[in-house]
Design an enzyme around this catalytic site. Structure first.
Site, mmCIF file in Angstrom:
data_model
loop_
_atom_site.group_PDB
_atom_site.id
_atom_site.type_symbol
_atom_site.label_atom_id
_atom_site.label_comp_id
_atom_site.label_asym_id
_atom_site.label_seq_id
_atom_site.Cartn_x
_atom_site.Cartn_y
_atom_site.Cartn_z
ATOM 1 N N GLU A 178 0.807 -1.207 0.000
ATOM 2 C CA GLU A 178 0.000 0.000 0.000
ATOM 3 C C GLU A 178 0.847 1.266 0.000
ATOM 4 O OE1 GLU A 178 -2.496 0.656 3.333
ATOM 5 O OE2 GLU A 178 -3.553 2.277 2.321
ATOM 6 N N ASP A 179 1.933 1.251 0.745
ATOM 7 C CA ASP A 179 2.663 2.502 0.981
ATOM 8 C C ASP A 179 4.000 2.618 0.260
ATOM 9 O OD1 ASP A 179 0.623 3.235 2.674
ATOM 10 O OD2 ASP A 179 1.605 2.375 4.442
#
Ligand code: MN
Length: 765
Positions: A100-101
């Site tokens: 996600e990051d």
């Protein structure tokens, strides 16, 4: 919890070199936790995941200014230590925020660690993405529900998510205040109950305490302070309380660890709120736990032996004995609980359990399989299945969890249970009938109602999240067109349409046989031309329509007779009839009359069920749907200018209202006794909610009276049964007869005609 901006450094001031040291120190601590299941291969996998995570998060920092990698390391540690999961979960936890990051992709992870780790991280990413980006609370709940759904994929997704949440709560101080409150609310509302549900009591307690700390900081601080202030006194009390127990247990030859058990702040606060009492009055502030070192076969006996020893010493409160050993909680919790009167008249809560039971109580069922984490491990699978079962189980205490959410969930999907506890996913707005079709289309076609949470409801009942639904069916039930009004799923609708077509085909075929038979009795020249003429004359759309009406008893045979005449005479007679019925009488010489010949001509329009002013008349009318008059009822006609006359029962309130609010005057009407049309009538029944009552009722209607039933619906409350039946009847005499017979059905207490039909009822029926 991502923060890319290093300028927000708060309390973090280590040099780059020191940071690297700190990171590797924390990593070693994680490895220590994993030691029980570490072999060479596992160690390598974890190392690789760690390196990948360090690299992926290298430029990121937490709000506190700490290197971001601290977070995944800590989440992995909680996953292994507090939840008891193995290598796969630890690897997934280390990488849980990367996709996600950071730039790391799922494909790369799959490449490196295989499909299972990739799927877990995908699940975590999905949840996280849904969770962080949504803003309104209904969306939050929807996402939470989606998270529960991922249970079906891999329970580890949920468990790692809980570890993630726990660490975020532990480090919540560094978040801005408004975010703190939001995250704390989510935690107390969603995550703590989930942890509880999964048997992770320690995590649940900590989540609740941390949530309280941010939601009601004053109360939290107050209780924490009081606990602190009373700690010395309480510890001394517990020490003295334990002494005689320790001696007794030892001399009985049992090995046990006895320790004081701190009550969590949130549990104290809950008690204070619930019982409206002060801190000092929370009576089981004193709690101890006795953990026995007993082999599996002796666990239960030993626990009860300890119970006997304790109650020799202290007086137990009989209302507070809980045996979770003989009947473990659904989440696997096993323990023996009692509360006894200690010195100075203080109640002390005691938990007695084996070491194994304690493991399960603290770490959830995962504790059983703590050291087995190979892919496809049957034991782990068994546990996953167990958790799923737990969530799907319909027993009252297991429903508590679903109950927490079902009222708040504004989901497009709902979950309902079968009587055996199978979980069915339905779209919101689905009815009991939809569910019947969902289970099996044959069941849907025979559905007459349902029991929802043990109460009878009509098949139009709209299902709610968490409902337990038992479908009631009857072999004589047939779908009717009204069903289409309250079916949600296209599949069910299609099936009903198909069945209606089949029904119509059957009825049409039966009608064809009957009609042609009767027609041949009237004329030898039955041919297509003649049939078409009859169709046209009676105003039907097709021959099929005609046959259908024939079977339904809706054919006016006098009209058919009329159609048999030569065209010229037919039209003449028709014209004349409207002017003067006697002329029609003279002109019409119907051929081949049966025994009723003599009065046939008189009843040119004689099969029309309603006469006005005691005479047959060719007028347009309809029967009022509010009171459903049938032959035998006292009726009035209320003309509406430009429209057909509406025939009401004389006692119908609606006719009275119409009558008194408009200038129209009622026309005296009466029934034509010769009419052979069946009328739809509603009957209600009341009785005891007896198993055989439905078949008893339907037997009377179809087997004994051979009536055409359009629908039946049943509801019940508190063991009482209420049914509504729509049935085609000839007249009030048949109605009386039917009601008489229904009164004799076992369990039936009251039978009556539905005097006033609510429009909604008609659909429900
Ligand atoms: Mn995270």
């Amino acid at each position: 919890m991502v923060e890319n901006n290093p300028s927000s450094l708060v309390a973090w001031s280590l040099s780059a070199e020191e940071e690297v040291k700190e990171i590797s120190k924390r990593y070693r601590s994680l490895l220590k936790t994993c030691r029980p299941f570490l072999d060479k291969g596992n160690r390598k996998l974890i190392r690789r995941a760690f390196e990948l995570a360090v690299d992926a998060h290298k430029d990121m920092r937490r709000k506190s200014g700490e290197p971001y990698i601290f977070h995944p390391i800590e989440v992995a540690r909680i996953t292994a230590e507090d939840i008891g999961l193995g290598t796969t979960a630890v690897v997934a936890a280390l990488l849980h925020d990367t996709v996600e990051d950071t730039d790391l992709t799922l494909a790369e992870i799959e490449n490196e660690f295989g499909n299972i780790v990739a799927r877990i991280i995908e699940g975590l990413t999905k949840i996280s993405g849904l969770y962080n980006k949504s803003s309104d609370s209904s969306q939050q709940l929807e996402n939470f529900r989606k998270m529960l759904l991922t249970l079906a994929d891999d329970i580890r997704v949920i468990l790692i998510k809980l570890a993630d949440r726990l660490h975020n709560m532990r480090t919540l101080d560094n978040m801005p205040q408004d975010k703190q409150l939001k995250i704390a609310h989510e935690t107390s509302y969603l995550f703590a109950p989930l942890a509880h549900r999964l048997g992770l009591y320690n995590i649940k307690s900590e989540l609740e305490d941390l949530a309280l700390k941010y939601i009601e900081p004053g109360i939290y601080r107050n209780i924490a302070r009081k606990l602190q202030e009373t700690k010395v006194r309480r510890d001394r009390y517990i020490r003295e309380f334990i002494v005689p127990l320790q001696q007794k247990i030892e001399s009985a030859g049992l090995k046990a660890e006895i320790k004081g058990r701190p009550k969590s702040i949130s549990s104290i606060w809950n008690k204070m709120k619930k019982q409206n009492i002060d801190f000092e009055e929370v009576y089981d502030l004193f709690a101890i736990r006795i953990i026995l070192d007993s082999p599996l076969p002796l666990e239960k006996t030993d626990c009860w032996r300890v119970y006997a020893l304790i109650t020799d010493q202290y007086q137990p409160n009989p209302n507070r004995l809980r045996d979770w050993i003989s009947t473990p909680k659904i989440n696997g919790y096993e323990s023996l609980h009692t509360t006894v009167m200690g010195p100075e008249g203080k109640w002390v809560e005691i938990q007695i359990r084996s070491q194994r039971m304690n493991q399960v109580a603290e770490k959830g069922l995962a504790a059983h399989w703590k050291y087995k984490d190979q892919d496809g491990d049957p034991a782990l699978d068994a546990w996953i299945n167990k958790v799923r079962e737990m969530l799907e189980s319909p027993q009252p205490n297991t429903m508590e969890f679903m109950d927490e959410f079902k009222l708040q969930l504004y989901s497009k999907e709902i979950f309902v249970f079968t009587p055996k506890g199978k979980l069915l996913k339905m779209s919101a707005g689905s009815t009991a009938l939809d569910m019947a079709f969902e289970i099996h289309s044959e069941l849907g076609l025979k559905c007459i109602g349902a029991k929802v949470n043990h109460k009878l409801v009509p098949l139009s009942y709209v299902l709610r999240n968490g409902d337990q639904v038992e479908i009631l069916s009857s072999n004589i039930q047939r779908p009717n067109p009204d069903w289409l009004q309250f079916l949600g799923t296209a599949k069910a609708k299609n099936r009903v349409r198909q069945s209606l077509k089949e029904q119509r085909r059957e009825i049409t075929e039966a009608g064809r046989v009957k009609f042609l038979q009767k027609l041949k009795g009237l004329t030898p020249d039955v041919n297509d031309d003649l049939l078409q003429r009859i169709v046209h004359h009676l105003g039907h759309l097709s021959l099929q329509d005609l046959y259908y009406d024939a079977e339904m008893g809706k054919i006016d045979w006098n009209q058919v007779q009329n159609a048999l005449r030569p065209r010229s005479k037919r039209s003449a007679s028709k014209e004349l009839a409207s002017l003067n019925s006697t002329e029609a009488l003279q002109s019409g010489k119907a051929p081949r009359q049966n025994s009723k010949d003599s009065n046939f001509e008189e009843t040119e329009y004689g099969n029309q069920p309603v006469w006005v002013d005691g005479k047959q008349t060719d007028f347009r009318y309809r029967l009022a749907s509010c009171c459903n008059p049938i032959p035998g009822d006292e009726i009035v006609g209320i003309p509406e200018p430009g429209k057909e006359m509406v025939i009401h029962r004389q006692n119908c309130v609606n006719s009275a209202i119409t009558h008194s609010t408009s200038h129209q005057l009622a026309v005296r009407t009466r029934w034509n006794k010769g009419s052979k049309v069946a009328f739809l009538t509603g009957i209600f029944l009341k009785g005891t909610d007896d198993k055989g009552i439905i078949s008893g009722i339907t037997q009377v209607i179809t087997d004994e009276m051979h009536l055409n039933m359009r629908s039946i619906t049943v509801v019940s409350e508190d063991g009482m049964f209420e049914g509504r039946i729509m049935v085609y009847l000839d007249d009030t005499k048949a109605l009386q007869d039917l009601m008489l017979r229904l009164r004799k059905v076992r369990g039936v207490l009251k039978v009556g005609r539905i005097e006033k039909m609510e429009p909604s009822l008609k659909f429900g029926l």
